[in-house]
Write an enzyme that holds these catalytic residues in place. Structure first.
Site, mmCIF file in Angstrom:
data_model
loop_
_atom_site.group_PDB
_atom_site.id
_atom_site.type_symbol
_atom_site.label_atom_id
_atom_site.label_comp_id
_atom_site.label_asym_id
_atom_site.label_seq_id
_atom_site.Cartn_x
_atom_site.Cartn_y
_atom_site.Cartn_z
ATOM 1 N N GLU A 291 83.721 32.289 45.042
ATOM 2 C CA GLU A 291 82.607 31.472 44.528
ATOM 3 C C GLU A 291 82.662 31.313 43.023
ATOM 4 O O GLU A 291 81.770 31.796 42.308
ATOM 5 C CB GLU A 291 81.276 32.148 44.879
ATOM 6 C CG GLU A 291 80.987 32.259 46.337
ATOM 7 C CD GLU A 291 79.754 33.121 46.605
ATOM 8 O OE1 GLU A 291 79.322 33.904 45.735
ATOM 9 O OE2 GLU A 291 79.229 33.009 47.716
ATOM 10 N N CYS A 362 61.877 27.512 16.463
ATOM 11 C CA CYS A 362 61.040 28.324 15.583
ATOM 12 C C CYS A 362 61.206 29.805 15.852
ATOM 13 O O CYS A 362 60.233 30.503 16.166
ATOM 14 C CB CYS A 362 59.588 27.910 15.766
ATOM 15 S SG CYS A 362 59.365 26.180 15.391
HETATM 16 N N1 LLP Z 1 78.296 34.015 43.342
HETATM 17 C C1 LLP Z 1 77.147 34.660 43.124
HETATM 18 C C2 LLP Z 1 76.441 35.268 44.223
HETATM 19 C C3 LLP Z 1 76.643 34.740 41.821
HETATM 20 O O1 LLP Z 1 75.507 35.381 41.600
HETATM 21 C C4 LLP Z 1 77.336 34.132 40.750
HETATM 22 C C5 LLP Z 1 76.821 34.179 39.387
HETATM 23 C C6 LLP Z 1 78.525 33.443 41.046
HETATM 24 C C7 LLP Z 1 78.986 33.427 42.349
HETATM 25 C C8 LLP Z 1 79.335 32.742 39.988
HETATM 26 O O2 LLP Z 1 79.813 33.623 39.048
HETATM 27 P P1 LLP Z 1 80.789 33.070 37.893
HETATM 28 O O3 LLP Z 1 82.067 32.642 38.555
HETATM 29 O O4 LLP Z 1 80.104 31.963 37.226
HETATM 30 O O5 LLP Z 1 80.972 34.240 37.024
HETATM 31 N N2 LLP Z 1 73.990 33.084 33.103
HETATM 32 C C9 LLP Z 1 75.072 34.038 32.979
HETATM 33 C C10 LLP Z 1 75.890 34.146 34.232
HETATM 34 C C11 LLP Z 1 75.093 34.530 35.437
HETATM 35 C C12 LLP Z 1 75.918 34.605 36.667
HETATM 36 C C13 LLP Z 1 75.041 34.731 37.858
HETATM 37 N N3 LLP Z 1 75.736 34.739 39.096
HETATM 38 C C14 LLP Z 1 75.929 33.670 31.773
HETATM 39 O O6 LLP Z 1 75.653 32.666 31.129
HETATM 40 O O7 LLP Z 1 76.860 34.399 31.431
#
Ligand code: LLP
Length: 433
Positions: A291, A362
């Protein structure tokens, strides 16, 4: 070749005028045409990344499905591109589900996540006919079963577990540890969760899910994770454990110092871990799901801002104020994330000064880049922040009444507006006076 080429889409180059260009489009011209802040996605790089993911698993000869984690960015223009590339999609809310359906994903290609799916979201998903719901806790099992029964369906589900592996990333984006709001612990809860799912005539368990965390650079964690999952599969009886979803998490480079693993290395680590853990226990190697979110769209996107203020405090520092900030890119404030900006209208000039790049909000903490090495900057310059394609706009807000940015998609010298800039009326549009 730019010094920061690896954090930009591969199409990035510098024009004869010294302007940064992406997808054959001059960023300074895009700033003129569409205004700033502006988020720009490179279409060819999005497609190439999606293809690289699919090819990486298929070349390893493992049965796998690549599921884009839409939380990273769920604008319809990008979702359509990724759908055209044949990806499935992970949605974590009714809103992301709506985006996926609107972008034309077949319901069977949709995986619904979330640690607190509302009964209404579950109903929406079942009505839409989503392929798989990832069960995150006891409380939702009966809700999913009831909704499936009401629609005369047998809903496929995965059970999400916490394998207890430390992913060595920022605490706010680590998820696979035991002390987590997500998933079932393997010390009894997951076993009881499996039993409860199997007890329901309207749920069909197809496998296990474990997402360890995000912005991962160390791939060795998939080995112990797969071992834990294979033990669990053996413990609960592996007959219906046909798929294992190892989540997303592959890191991206935000600065020239970051060297994340490649997509091929990531796929290989997941596939090797799964094969060895299951085969060594005499179990059939399950279908592998992954994912990716950040690594699918992160490098494809950049944000450009206009510099509107320069404040020099002798002996202290120089502040550069841009026309966006924490409302379009919260990551520096939230995780201390680092970015490496480029002056888009003087992309070849060598760095000569240190600036603190701040937003227009701000709050003193509205800092985009704490210490940026840049050539001498002037008011009106266009500043580009590379690698903002993931978790930038998708986490944007209207703080201080700031309209969320426009988004364009570039390819072969043409720019297509895929999300118009928010208007003041959009912001107030839900208020009932
Ligand atoms: N699958 C699940 C169940 C997840 O919770 C996430 C990300 C992904 C896949 C995808 O993960 P990735 O490949 O993007 O690492 N807002 C944070 C990242 C939060 C990720 C949450 N879950 C940031 O900006 O670093």
């Amino acid at each position: 070749m730019l010094a920061t080429q690896q954090v930009l889409p591969p199409s990035a180059s510098v024009t004869a005028d010294g302007n940064l260009s992406i997808g054959g489009c001059d960023l300074v011209a895009l700033a003129e045409e569409f205004g700033t802040p502006l988020v720009i996605y490179d279409e060819h790089h999005l497609r190439a990344t999606a293809r690289a993911y699919v090819a990486a698993y298929s070349e390893l000869g493992i049965d796998a499905d690549v599921i884009y984690a839409s939380k990273a960015y769920f604008g319809l223009g990008v979702l359509r591109i990724l759908r055209e590339e044949g990806l499935s999609i992970d949605v974590a809310s009714g809103g992301e589900l709506h985006a996926a359906l609107t972008a034309g994903f077949a319901p069977e290609q949709i995986y619904l996540h979330g640690n607190n799916k509302s009964p209404h979201e579950i109903l929406e998903a079942i009505q839409a006919g989503v392929g798989v719901i990832v069960v995150d806790g006891f409380d939702e099992i009966s809700t999913i079963a009831r909704a499936a029964a009401a629609h005369d369906r047998i809903q496929k589900v995965l059970i999400r577990v916490t394998p207890g592996v430390d992913p060595a990333t920022h605490a706010a984006i680590a998820t696979g540890q035991v002390d987590s709001k997500f998933g079932f612990s393997l010390a009894g809860d997951a076993q009881r969760g499996v039993a409860a799912i199997r007890d329901s005539a309207h749920l069909s368990l197809i496998g296990i899910h474990a997402h360890l965390g995000s912005q991962l650079f160390d791939l060795s964690i998939f080995g112990p994770t797969a071992e834990v999952l294979a033990d669990f599969a053996r413990e609960v009886g592996a007959d219906d454990i046909d798929v294992v979803d190892l989540g997303g998490g592959l890191g991206v480079a935000y600065t020239r110092d970051h060297a994340p693993p490649t997509i091929e290395e990531f796929a290989q680590a997941q596939a090797d871990a799964l094969r060895s853990a299951f085969a060594s226990r005499g179990l059939t190697v399950p279908r592998l799901l992954c994912e990716p979110g950040r690594s699918m769209v992160g490098r494809a996107g950049v944000t450009i801002y206009r510099v509107g203020g320069i404040k020099r405090i002798p002996g202290v520092r120089t502040y550069l104020s841009v026309d966006g900030g924490m409302s379009d890119l919260l990551r520096p404030m939230l995780y201390g994330a680092v970015y490496e900006p480029i002056v888009a209208n003087r992309a070849n000039d060598a760095a000569s000064q240190t600036y603190r790049v701040v937003g227009k909000h701000c709050e003193s903490g509205d800092i985009l880049v704490a210490e940026a090495q840049l050539p001498e900057v002037q008011i009106g310059d266009v500043l580009c922040l590379p690698a903002t394609g993931a978790y930038g706009v998708s986490m944007a807000s209207n703080y201080n009444g700031q309209p969320r940015p426009a988004v364009v998609c570039v390819a072969d010298g043409r720019a297509r507006l895929i999300t118009r800039r928010e208007t003041y009326d959009d912001i107030l549009g839900r208020d009932l006076v």
